[in-house]
Design a protein around this motif. Structure first.
Motif, mmCIF file in Angstrom:
data_model
loop_
_atom_site.group_PDB
_atom_site.id
_atom_site.type_symbol
_atom_site.label_atom_id
_atom_site.label_comp_id
_atom_site.label_asym_id
_atom_site.label_seq_id
_atom_site.Cartn_x
_atom_site.Cartn_y
_atom_site.Cartn_z
ATOM 1 N N LEU A 1 -7.234 -1.197 3.103
ATOM 2 C CA LEU A 1 -6.101 -1.620 2.275
ATOM 3 C C LEU A 1 -6.370 -1.318 0.806
ATOM 4 C CD1 LEU A 1 -5.246 -4.993 4.011
ATOM 5 C CD2 LEU A 1 -3.899 -2.875 4.071
ATOM 6 N N TYR A 2 -7.589 -1.528 0.361
ATOM 7 C CA TYR A 2 -7.949 -1.230 -1.019
ATOM 8 C C TYR A 2 -7.780 0.257 -1.298
ATOM 9 C CZ TYR A 2 -10.476 -1.080 -5.415
ATOM 10 O OH TYR A 2 -10.809 -0.884 -6.731
ATOM 11 N N ILE B 128 0.848 -1.187 0.000
ATOM 12 C CA ILE B 128 0.000 0.000 0.000
ATOM 13 C C ILE B 128 0.887 1.242 0.000
ATOM 14 C CG2 ILE B 128 -1.897 -1.160 1.196
ATOM 15 C CD1 ILE B 128 -1.054 0.352 3.757
ATOM 16 N N CYS C 253 -5.843 2.371 -0.044
ATOM 17 C CA CYS C 253 -4.430 2.778 -0.063
ATOM 18 C C CYS C 253 -3.592 1.909 -0.998
ATOM 19 C CB CYS C 253 -3.832 2.682 1.345
ATOM 20 S SG CYS C 253 -4.613 3.736 2.556
ATOM 21 N N GLY C 254 -4.178 0.900 -1.566
ATOM 22 C CA GLY C 254 -3.425 -0.111 -2.288
ATOM 23 C C GLY C 254 -2.838 0.334 -3.606
ATOM 24 N N THR D 251 -2.357 -4.506 -5.652
ATOM 25 C CA THR D 251 -3.094 -4.803 -4.422
ATOM 26 C C THR D 251 -4.598 -4.676 -4.657
ATOM 27 O OG1 THR D 251 -1.277 -4.201 -2.969
ATOM 28 C CG2 THR D 251 -3.499 -4.010 -2.056
ATOM 29 N N LYS D 252 -5.003 -3.631 -5.352
ATOM 30 C CA LYS D 252 -6.430 -3.440 -5.626
ATOM 31 C C LYS D 252 -6.987 -4.600 -6.453
ATOM 32 C CE LYS D 252 -6.560 1.500 -5.090
ATOM 33 N NZ LYS D 252 -6.935 2.803 -5.611
#
Length: 110
Positions: A92-93, A36, A95-96, A100-101
């Motif tokens: 987390l999504y 992230i 900031c990913g 990551t997303k």
């Protein structure tokens, strides 16, 4: 810290292990699942969510041990834990990185 490690919003890269409840600044410090880019406020929120997740997990175990016949249902406990876990993944999504997303999207959590 190199300028390219920070973006215009004061964000920098972090390496996250949801399983271990860890947020690492050094990718070689331990195993991680997600990357992230977050600022201090976002990291603080994520730390709080990990604390809540650990507390919920510990409370369920203690409650079951103390009151095995009077404990809340597994369904209720799982529902509360899942809701909290979804909040973790939402943070987390938000900031990913793109990778990551995509990974979180593939999990189909919401």
């Amino acid at each position: 810290m190199r300028n390219e490690d920070r973006n215009e919003e004061g964000r920098k890269p972090y390496y996250v292990s949801v399983q271990a409840g860890q947020i690492l600044a050094d990718p070689e410090a331990a195993a991680y699942e997600l990357v992230i880019n977050a600022n201090d406020e976002e990291i603080s929120r994520l730390h709080e969510l990990f604390k809540e997740l650990a507390a919920a997990d510990n409370w369920g175990v203690r409650e079951l041990a103390a009151n095995p016949y009077n404990a809340i249902s597994d369904e209720q406990r799982n529902s509360e834990y899942d809701s909290l876990l979804q909040r973790v993944y939402k943070q987390l999504y938000d900031c990913g990185t793109d990778t990551t997303k995509r990974h979180i999207e593939s999990m189909q959590l919401w």
